[in-house]
Design a protein around this motif. Structure first.
Motif, PDB file in Angstrom:
ATOM      1  N   TYR A 152     -25.306  28.333 -53.018  1.00 32.33           N
ATOM      2  CA  TYR A 152     -26.585  28.474 -52.319  1.00 32.33           C
ATOM      3  C   TYR A 152     -26.512  29.422 -51.124  1.00 32.33           C
ATOM      4  N   HIS A 153     -25.626  30.412 -51.185  1.00 33.08           N
ATOM      5  CA  HIS A 153     -25.494  31.302 -50.035  1.00 33.08           C
ATOM      6  C   HIS A 153     -26.781  32.077 -49.761  1.00 33.08           C
ATOM      7  N   SER A 154     -27.611  32.297 -50.775  1.00 29.38           N
ATOM      8  CA  SER A 154     -28.886  33.004 -50.567  1.00 29.38           C
ATOM      9  C   SER A 154     -29.971  32.090 -49.998  1.00 29.38           C
ATOM     10  N   PHE A 155     -29.669  30.789 -49.923  1.00 30.04           N
ATOM     11  CA  PHE A 155     -30.666  29.822 -49.466  1.00 30.04           C
ATOM     12  C   PHE A 155     -30.460  29.408 -48.013  1.00 30.04           C
ATOM     13  N   THR A 156     -29.599  30.116 -47.296  1.00 41.02           N
ATOM     14  CA  THR A 156     -29.352  29.812 -45.895  1.00 41.02           C
ATOM     15  C   THR A 156     -28.978  31.106 -45.192  1.00 41.02           C
TER      16      THR A 156
END
Length: 200
Positions: free
Chosen positions: A70-74
């Motif tokens: 989820y690196h694109s979600f934070t």
């Protein structure tokens, strides 16, 4: 003050840590259903969600289930950072309901832990796909190494509903840490205070 309630008080082990002993957390996201209205329609409070749209929401929610990156979600996380991987156990959509004449819907997600803005970006991505602002093919790249710009949904509808302590409950001699979510007092507070605050 009337907007603050203590529902219960339980004795725990001496070294109990409310954060570290949690095995998972359940959050709700309450939103007007018009957030999911097709892009070609005028967005207003008269919109009523259809079963086809609800089914589409559920199909897309299933794509969050499991252990994903989820690196694109934070912010501030890279693809290579092990802490970018998060486990989502459940993500579901309830039936629409009405409050003060407004049609609302509840999205409920349970995960081991969440990062800053993660749930708001998950719901933002969901809304974008269901409305037709983003192509469903975005799922092919969303968990990949390339950092993608994902919109955040408003923070007002995000609510921590439950903290789960399964491991602690299975090892303690004390009373198990379980909040009865069907309790009338809890439900009345949720409907009459929290939902009111979101809608108003």
């Amino acid at each position: 003050p009337p907007v603050i309630r203590v529902w219960d008080c339980m004795r725990t082990k001496k070294k109990f840590d409310a954060k570290m002993n949690a095995t998972s957390r359940t959050y709700s996201y309450i939103t007007p259903t018009f957030a999911f209205s097709p892009i070609e329609r005028l967005v207003n409070e008269e919109y009523r969600i259809t079963q086809d749209v609800i089914d589409n929401i559920k199909v897309n929610l299933d794509k969050f289930i499991g252990i994903k990156n989820y690196h694109s979600f934070t912010s501030g996380k890279s693809y290579q950072d092990p802490s970018s991987r998060r486990h989502i156990y459940e993500f579901d959509c309830g039936e629409p309901f009405y409050h003060s004449g407004l049609e609302l819907i509840e999205l409920k997600v349970r995960g081991a832990s969440f990062m800053l803005h993660q749930i708001r970006k998950m719901t933002g991505l969901l809304i974008s796909i269901v409305r037709g602002l983003a192509a469903p093919s975005v799922w092919d790249d969303i968990y990949g190494p390339k950092k993608l710009d994902i919109p955040r949904s408003p923070g007002l509808g995000l609510i921590l509903r439950h903290i789960h302590y399964e491991h602690y409950n299975n090892t303690t001699d004390h009373r198990k840490l379980i909040l009865n979510e069907t309790d009338d007092a809890v439900n009345n507070f949720f409907n009459n205070v929290i939902i009111n605050n979101i809608v108003d």
